[in-house]
Design an enzyme around this catalytic site. Structure first.
Site, mmCIF file in Angstrom:
data_model
loop_
_atom_site.group_PDB
_atom_site.id
_atom_site.type_symbol
_atom_site.label_atom_id
_atom_site.label_comp_id
_atom_site.label_asym_id
_atom_site.label_seq_id
_atom_site.Cartn_x
_atom_site.Cartn_y
_atom_site.Cartn_z
ATOM 1 N N SER A 191 -8.167 27.809 -10.762
ATOM 2 C CA SER A 191 -7.503 26.911 -11.710
ATOM 3 C C SER A 191 -7.869 25.449 -11.469
ATOM 4 O O SER A 191 -7.379 24.562 -12.162
ATOM 5 C CB SER A 191 -5.991 27.074 -11.620
ATOM 6 N N TYR A 192 -8.734 25.171 -10.486
ATOM 7 C CA TYR A 192 -9.173 23.793 -10.255
ATOM 8 C C TYR A 192 -10.238 23.458 -11.279
ATOM 9 O O TYR A 192 -11.422 23.599 -11.072
ATOM 10 C CB TYR A 192 -9.708 23.614 -8.838
ATOM 11 N N GLY A 193 -9.778 23.012 -12.368
ATOM 12 C CA GLY A 193 -10.533 22.763 -13.569
ATOM 13 C C GLY A 193 -9.562 23.031 -14.694
ATOM 14 O O GLY A 193 -8.569 23.729 -14.510
#
Length: 132
Positions: free
Chosen positions: A96-98
């Protein structure tokens, strides 16, 4: 692990995230980073020896909170290189880093950056090509 130890590590990771999210800051730090030896220590994690400091990658792809766009990738790589040259080997990622269409961008960049970093080390003669 004590509360003080956890707080110290969290503070260090936040600092690393800040450095990675504001790549211009790394340029002022680079002269103080020794290229000949790491400045971050190591710890044992079972059979593995890892850096005692990790680096968060949340900003690598997060448009909503960090204003990321792909034109920043080369600058982020320079910051990544400085962090790796300092001895950091632990990176915090999550799919989820984006955000939105960039979901997982941090993990994609981390893989690309590590391959490029190792390739440049081999080409410059600073690492054994057979070392995995």
């Amino acid at each position: 692990m004590g509360v003080r130890n956890i707080a110290t590590k969290l503070t260090a990771m936040r600092l690393c995230m800040l450095i990675m999210s504001v790549p211009r800051a790394i340029h002022s730090l680079q002269p103080s980073i020794s290229r000949s030896r790491p400045i971050v220590g190591t710890v044992q994690a079972g059979p593995l020896e890892i850096s005692s400091l990790g680096c968060g990658t949340w900003a690598w792809g997060n448009q909503l909170l960090w204003g990321y766009d792909t034109s920043q990738d080369d600058t982020i790589y320079e910051a990544y290189k400085a962090v790796r040259d300092s001895g950091v080997t632990v990176f915090d990622t999550a799919d989820s880093y984006g955000t939105l269409q960039l979901n997982g961008r941090a993990e994609i960049l981390l893989g690309q950056f590590e391959r490029r970093y190792l390739s440049e080390k081999v080409e410059s003669g600073n690492v054994d090509a057979s070392a995995g």
